[in-house]
Enzyme design. Structure first.
Site, mmCIF file in Angstrom:
data_model
loop_
_atom_site.group_PDB
_atom_site.id
_atom_site.type_symbol
_atom_site.label_atom_id
_atom_site.label_comp_id
_atom_site.label_asym_id
_atom_site.label_seq_id
_atom_site.Cartn_x
_atom_site.Cartn_y
_atom_site.Cartn_z
ATOM 1 N N SER A 179 17.664 -43.856 11.803
ATOM 2 C CA SER A 179 16.334 -44.425 12.049
ATOM 3 C C SER A 179 16.216 -45.915 11.789
ATOM 4 O O SER A 179 15.184 -46.518 12.125
ATOM 5 C CB SER A 179 15.276 -43.688 11.221
ATOM 6 O OG SER A 179 14.886 -42.496 11.864
ATOM 7 N N LYS A 182 15.149 -48.283 14.531
ATOM 8 C CA LYS A 182 13.731 -48.555 14.816
ATOM 9 C C LYS A 182 13.382 -50.016 14.541
ATOM 10 O O LYS A 182 12.414 -50.542 15.107
ATOM 11 C CB LYS A 182 12.833 -47.624 13.997
ATOM 12 C CG LYS A 182 12.862 -46.154 14.413
ATOM 13 C CD LYS A 182 11.897 -45.338 13.561
ATOM 14 C CE LYS A 182 11.779 -43.898 14.039
ATOM 15 N NZ LYS A 182 12.925 -43.069 13.668
ATOM 16 N N SER A 360 8.513 -43.577 9.868
ATOM 17 C CA SER A 360 9.684 -43.296 10.706
ATOM 18 C C SER A 360 9.281 -42.375 11.855
ATOM 19 O O SER A 360 9.923 -41.351 12.122
ATOM 20 C CB SER A 360 10.818 -42.662 9.886
ATOM 21 O OG SER A 360 12.037 -42.771 10.579
#
Length: 524
Positions: A179, A182, A360
């Site tokens: 993640s 991102k 997230s």
């Protein structure tokens, strides 16, 4: 003790800042309150975010100082919400780890007191002592040997004021970011569309007695009742139904057919990992992230056809407002030059970025990647979004060797970035000449306080509240990238990555120890 030294630096800085802010505020209030208010409203939202973060830190630091010292940690202010850059934070869990609401937390230190500017207690930009590679190596090298880390373990630490790397270990090796990709998605979306861009959801005439619900790709569109007391509300299908019903009644139409258009996106709607509770099918029209429960973030069962489900919900809302929808809603294409009846707009991209990073949120991440694609005139698909992200980062002259952007969320193991890229992304977002990227920094979770870090750093007084970072977790993959002020008051950015781990909790603790070591280190 390093923490005592850090607190003394911050205490003196907060005292001076609070006195200066009080004097300046009093003078402005006496001189021209109306003019000040008008000037503030004219300032772009992302500039307000930076100023608010600084002002809140100074104004409330004194109020929490006594309790902070008693708690044996350098606590003061600096929190903000995922939806709005203010002093309060909404805690929660993420699309990676989902624990119960940890409840109220003390406020966190202003680790970015003036993004890109002088650090606390300094007499000029970057006046605090600069950490050295040798000093940081003494602190970090032993921690990188932690057996809980996988065979691949890389690190990059940059000094913001000097604009250079002060520690590196395998930093140019591409690795699966999970993640933390991102961060790249957020930078690309903001650089391409701008922090004030909003996403429309509209209703247009689609022919005689026919309307079309047109999705623009707003991942936060909701059909739920507005939250009482919220300063900013996401776009709402109820509001859209109110305006549509009024417009139809004005045209003496009370019975219509309904189509829905999700053609703003192209390519497959299903993520390569297949159906998954961490992500809905990626479509340009959905309500409440197609969740089949009352959750707002984290894993949840999802609708198989988000666009159709949103259209059916909209039909029900119209019926409640006196408009009869003939038959079932069906997929349609809006006219090239539509007669628009009603529109609702998302929160600005800056707010979407903050929410995505704090929680997230995979659905928001994929939507933001497609916003980058639309802004770059690429197909709004997984492939087009990947090209758009890479193009946006190349324009910022970031190190892209070996980088692969297979998706916007990091769920795809084909993603590849280096620790050097992650740290450079954060340094660029923190730099004074890139104010439009500031939500990337203000959206980072705070260690032991918010989002994906709310349940980490327990008992780590050096890192708790001081580390602000994006987490990344897949089976065998653990990453952490963020910002921290070291014991001498120097603002640093860092990225730690490891793959091949077999103990997820142990790997997380190892990464947390690395970030805490940077916070606790003068390292000269």
């Amino acid at each position: 003790m390093p923490e005592t030294r850090t607190w003394q630096v911050r205490w003196q800085s907060v005292q001076r800042s609070a006195r200066a802010a009080t004097r300046a505020a009093g003078q402005r209030a006496q001189a021209a309150p109306d003019a000040a208010r008008q000037a503030w409203q004219a300032i772009p939202r992302h500039t307000q975010q930076t100023w608010q973060l600084t002002a809140v830190s100074a104004a409330t630091g004194l109020a929490v100082a006594i309790a902070a010292v008693a708690a044996a940690g350098p606590w003061d202010s600096g929190q903000r919400t995922a939806e709005r850059a203010e002093a309060a934070v909404i805690d929660g869990s993420s699309g990676e780890h989902h624990a119960a609401d940890p409840g109220a937390k003390p406020s966190a230190p202003p680790v970015l007191p003036a993004l890109g500017g002088p650090t606390p207690g300094s007499s000029g930009r970057g006046a605090a002592p600069v950490p050295t590679n040798e000093g940081l190596g003494d602190a970090l090298d032993p921690l990188l040997e932690d057996p809980a880390l996988g065979p691949l373990r890389t690190a990059s630490v940059l000094d913001l004021a000097a604009g250079r790397e002060v520690f590196g270990a395998g930093q140019t090796k591409p690795a699966t970011p999970a993640s933390t990709v991102k961060i790249a998605t957020a930078v690309a979306a903001l650089a391409t569309r701008g922090p004030d861009h909003r996403i429309d959801t509209a209703v247009v005439m689609g022919g005689k007695n026919r309307i079309v619900l047109v999705g623009g790709g707003d991942p936060t569109l909701t059909a739920r009742a507005p939250q009482a007391g919220a300063a900013e509300q996401p776009a709402n299908l109820r509001t859209l139904a109110d305006a549509t019903a009024r417009a139809l009644q004005h045209r003496h139409l009370t019975k219509i057919s309904l189509g829905y258009d999700a053609s703003a996106y192209s390519g497959p709607v299903e993520h390569p990992i297949g159906p998954n509770e961490n992500l809905a099918p990626v479509t340009a029209l959905m309500a409440d992230e197609a969740r089949l429960d009352d959750s707002e973030h984290g894993p949840a069962p999802r609708e198989a056809d988000p666009a159709g489900a949103a259209a059916r919900t909209f039909a029900d809302l119209l019926h409640q407002r006196g408009i009869t929808v003939d038959g079932e809603p069906s997929a349609a294409k809006a006219p090239a030059r539509p007669d628009r009846l009603a529109t609702v707009r998302s929160l600005p991209l800056s707010a979407l970025v903050e929410r995505m990073l704090t929680y997230s949120d995979n659905d928001i991440a994929e939507a933001l990647a497609r916003q980058a694609a639309i802004g770059s005139r690429q197909p709004a698909s997984f492939a087009g979004a990947g090209k758009a992200v890479r193009t946006a980062l190349a324009r910022l002259r970031l190190p892209l060797s070996g980088a692969v952007f297979a998706d916007g969320s990091g769920l795809d193991r084909a993603d590849r970035v280096s620790a050097a890229l992650l740290s450079r992304l954060l340094m660029t977002a923190s730099a004074p000449d890139h104010g439009a990227l500031r939500p990337v920094v203000t959206g980072l979770p705070v260690a032991a306080f918010t989002g994906t870090l709310s349940n980490r750093y327990a008992g780590q007084s050096a890192g708790a509240g001081a580390v602000r970072a994006k987490t990344g977790t897949l089976t065998g993959v653990n990453t952490l990238a963020g910002t921290v002020v070291d014991a001498d008051g120097r603002l640093l950015v860092f990225a730690f990555m490891t793959t091949g781990t077999t103990d997820a909790q142990g790997a997380q603790r190892a990464l947390d120890n690395l970030a805490s070591a940077v916070a606790n280190c003068g390292c000269r």
